[in-house]
Every structure is written in C-alpha cells, then in structure tokens.
Design a protein around this motif. Structure first.
Motif, short mmCIF file in Angstrom:
data_model
loop_
_atom_site.label_atom_id
_atom_site.label_comp_id
_atom_site.label_asym_id
_atom_site.label_seq_id
_atom_site.Cartn_x
_atom_site.Cartn_y
_atom_site.Cartn_z
N ILE A 60 0.58 -0.81 0.25
CA ILE A 60 0.32 0.45 -0.12
C ILE A 60 0.75 1.41 0.14
N ILE A 61 0.34 2.39 -0.72
CA ILE A 61 1.11 3.52 -0.84
C ILE A 61 -0.55 4.63 -0.64
N ASP A 62 -0.77 5.83 -0.31
CA ASP A 62 -1.78 6.04 0.02
C ASP A 62 -1.05 7.48 -0.14
N ASN A 63 -2.25 8.54 -0.90
CA ASN A 63 -1.33 9.68 -1.03
C ASN A 63 -0.35 10.36 -1.51
N LEU A 64 0.48 9.13 -2.32
CA LEU A 64 1.96 9.69 -3.23
C LEU A 64 1.60 10.54 -3.83
N PRO A 65 2.41 11.39 -4.07
CA PRO A 65 2.59 12.44 -4.64
C PRO A 65 2.42 11.97 -6.05
N LEU A 66 1.42 12.76 -7.29
CA LEU A 66 1.33 11.54 -8.64
C LEU A 66 2.46 11.90 -9.45
N ARG A 67 3.23 13.01 -9.64
CA ARG A 67 4.63 13.10 -10.55
C ARG A 67 5.91 12.49 -9.70
N LEU A 68 6.12 11.86 -8.57
CA LEU A 68 6.72 10.20 -8.55
C LEU A 68 5.97 9.17 -9.22
N VAL A 69 4.48 8.92 -9.29
CA VAL A 69 4.38 7.21 -10.03
C VAL A 69 5.50 7.14 -10.78
N PRO A 70 5.96 8.09 -12.10
CA PRO A 70 6.26 7.03 -13.17
C PRO A 70 7.75 6.42 -12.34
N HIS A 71 8.46 7.45 -11.72
CA HIS A 71 9.47 6.59 -10.60
C HIS A 71 9.35 5.76 -10.08
N LEU A 72 7.77 5.31 -9.35
CA LEU A 72 7.66 4.54 -8.56
C LEU A 72 8.02 3.38 -9.43
N MET A 73 7.11 3.37 -10.45
CA MET A 73 7.07 2.07 -11.72
C MET A 73 8.25 1.86 -11.82
N ASN A 74 9.50 2.59 -12.12
CA ASN A 74 10.68 2.14 -12.52
C ASN A 74 11.37 0.74 -11.31
N GLU A 75 11.20 1.50 -9.60
CA GLU A 75 11.68 0.91 -8.93
C GLU A 75 10.91 0.06 -8.05
N ALA A 76 9.04 -0.36 -8.32
CA ALA A 76 8.69 -1.14 -7.79
C ALA A 76 9.10 -2.67 -7.95
N GLN A 77 7.97 -3.00 -7.22
CA GLN A 77 9.22 -5.08 -7.20
C GLN A 77 8.09 -5.34 -7.43
N ALA A 78 7.82 -6.77 -7.92
CA ALA A 78 6.93 -6.80 -8.77
C ALA A 78 6.32 -8.35 -8.08
N ALA A 79 7.64 -8.47 -7.26
CA ALA A 79 6.30 -9.44 -6.23
C ALA A 79 5.23 -9.71 -4.97
N ARG A 80 4.71 -8.35 -5.36
CA ARG A 80 3.22 -8.16 -4.27
C ARG A 80 2.75 -7.21 -5.25
N PRO A 81 1.03 -7.49 -5.46
CA PRO A 81 0.27 -6.77 -5.84
C PRO A 81 0.13 -5.36 -5.87
N LEU A 82 0.27 -4.03 -5.96
CA LEU A 82 0.18 -3.24 -5.07
C LEU A 82 -1.17 -1.80 -5.08
N ALA A 83 -0.67 -0.66 -4.03
CA ALA A 83 -2.08 -0.35 -4.75
C ALA A 83 -1.56 1.30 -3.96
N LEU A 84 -2.19 2.11 -4.32
CA LEU A 84 -2.02 3.69 -4.70
C LEU A 84 -3.39 4.24 -4.37
N GLY A 85 -2.99 4.59 -3.11
CA GLY A 85 -4.44 5.60 -2.92
C GLY A 85 -4.58 6.73 -2.79
N ILE A 86 -5.26 7.68 -3.81
CA ILE A 86 -4.62 8.93 -4.44
C ILE A 86 -6.39 9.18 -4.24
N ASP A 87 -6.16 10.99 -4.14
CA ASP A 87 -7.21 11.76 -3.11
C ASP A 87 -7.14 12.83 -3.67
N VAL A 88 -7.73 14.09 -3.45
CA VAL A 88 -8.35 15.11 -3.32
C VAL A 88 -6.97 16.19 -3.08
#
Length: 292
Positions: free
Chosen positions: A33-61
C-alpha cells in the motif's frame, strides 16, 4: 494480457466514500500500500517497484500536486506500461450519504474548509466525474457498512482467487435505481412475478420453489438462453482485450424474486463453465441488514 503480469490498483473517489477502508482491506489481502503518493512520483515508483506483490495506490484530492490532469496523466502512464496490469478502482457514494457521513464525524471537507460540507462535496464530485467515467471497478458504498465494503474488496481483489477476468453478477430492484458501475444490465420485469403468489411472496429467488415458478414462464427459457449465449460470447473477447473485471446486473420490480433467480442461474452457469464469478443480491442484503 498475461495473468502473471503484476497488478496495480489506483484507488480513488470522493472523500467519505470509503477509500481508506478499501486501502486497509487491500493491505490485509497482501497488497503493498502507498497512500497519497504525489502524482509526479508515480513514474519513478513504477521503475523502482518490485513485482513480487500486487500494489495499491491511494489517491485523493489531498495529494499535494493533485489535479484532474495529473491524475489522468498518471493513469495513462501506468496503463501504457506493459509491465503492469493496471485497474482504476473508484469508491463512490451518493451526495446525501457523503453529507450525512461528514455531519456524523464533524470533519471539515478538504475542498471547503471554510464552507459547508455540501459545497466541498459538490465541488469534489464535479472534479472527479471524468475519473469516475474511466473506472474499471466502481463500488457504490452508499448502503455498505465498513464490513460490507471490506467483503466487497475481497470479492473483487483477493490475489488468491483473482487472475484474468473476474465476473460479478448482481440482482437489484429498479424501484431503488440501477447500481452504479454495471457493465451489462438485463431487465426481468416481463417475467411472471412470484410476488403475486401468496405462497411465494415471502420467499426469494434462491428458493427452489421461486426458481421453478420463474423458470416455468413461457418466455424464460429463450430469454435466459440468449443472455447466457451473449455473455459466454463476450467474456473471451473481454479477456483477450485485457479487461480484468466485468459486472452484470439483473433487475426486476422488487429485487427479491425474478432478478435473484436470474442472477443465481447465470452465476451457476458461468461457474460451471470455469469462469471466475461472484454474486451479490443488493436488496436481499439490504433486507437482511435492516432486520438483523
């Protein structure tokens, strides 16, 4: 899309609709779980994230750099990345329900700290409308308890049972409105109504007597056969397209008899054919909740 492709869920929706409950339920199911990650960091996260577990990103206003454009861009970036199986999960609720929830908690709405909650809710629903229209899974929490929502999240996203196309079949009453988020809707109100049979009135479409009564309608067999054939034709097409979720609804007048029987029979037929399918009866659940 390969079933081995790791899953990413973007979880969003209006404040008060249950996003945090959904996030916690996903965490219990083994999602990172990653909650309220700044949206500009999403591409960087995708390059660093491991595929071992499914991932859920919480996003709100309340995200620091939240904007409709930034959210749509993040969704497009993720969806275009072949390394991930991306789904947008939208937690929704009626405006009056959101107002009631805010009044019960006495919290200020993040979009109207100096105004009424109604003003902030209306503003947020308008901002999120284009996001809502792109949801892969839309869960209306208006009449769900936190326990119900956790069960709904498990039904859709449990990694132990999910993979490929997940099908949900639901019955409902047209009098109380069509559930939001359905991909396909079928109307069973033309069939003979067991409600008018005194011996069947207090039963529901899961009872064999009601199923036999509905099935005896001269139009039932042809109708159900055509629906079943259509669904069986479409499911492989959706699966090849990479669609992860499909929700099918049957409605009738009261949501107790005909729609329940139809949903039960389609559920059994799809399960027998090997599809990953779950079922929900909205009005029966509501009736049980009211009388529990």
């Amino acid at each position: 899309m390969s079933q081995e492709t790791p899953r990413i869920l973007l979880v969003t929706g209006p404040s008060g609709a249950g996003r945090l409950t959904a996030i916690h339920a996903l965490e219990d199911l083994g999602y990172e779980i990653i909650d309220n990650l700044p949206l500009r960091l999403v591409p960087h996260l995708m390059n660093e994230a491991q595929a071992a577990r499914p991932l859920a990103l919480g996003i709100d206003v309340r995200n620091r750099d939240f904007s409709l454009g930034a959210l749509i861009e993040a969704l497009d970036t993720l969806s275009a990345d072949p390394r991930w199986n991306v789904s947008l999960v939208y937690l929704d609720a009626r405006a009056d329900v959101l107002v009631r929830r805010y009044s019960e908690t006495r919290r200020r709405h993040p979009l109207s700290p100096e105004e009424t909650a109604e003003a902030g809710i209306a503003r947020e629903l308008e901002i999120l409308q284009p996001v809502r229209s792109r949801a892969d899974v839309l869960i209306d929490t208006s009449e769900l308890t936190p326990h119900d929502l956790r069960a709904e999240i498990s039904r859709w996203f449990d990694p132990e049972t999910n993979g490929g196309l997940s099908v949900s079949v639901e019955s409902f009453s047209f009098k109380r409105g069509t559930p939001r988020g359905l991909d396909m809707v079928f109307d069973g109100r033309f069939l003979n109504n067991p409600y008018w049979e005194p011996s069947l009135r207090k039963m529901n479409g899961r009872d064999p007597e009601v199923q036999a009564y509905v099935g005896a309608d001269p139009n039932y067999e042809e109708f159900f056969s055509k629906v079943h054939d259509l669904v069986e034709f479409l499911l492989p097409q959706y699966s090849r397209e990479g669609k992860s979720y499909l929700s099918i609804g049957f409605g009738c007048t009261g949501g107790q008899h005909r729609s329940v029987a139809l949903a039960e029979n389609l559920f059994k037929a799809l399960a027998t054919a090997g599809w990953q399918v779950s079922i929900r009866h909205r009005e029966l659940e509501r009736h049980a909740s009211v009388h529990s």
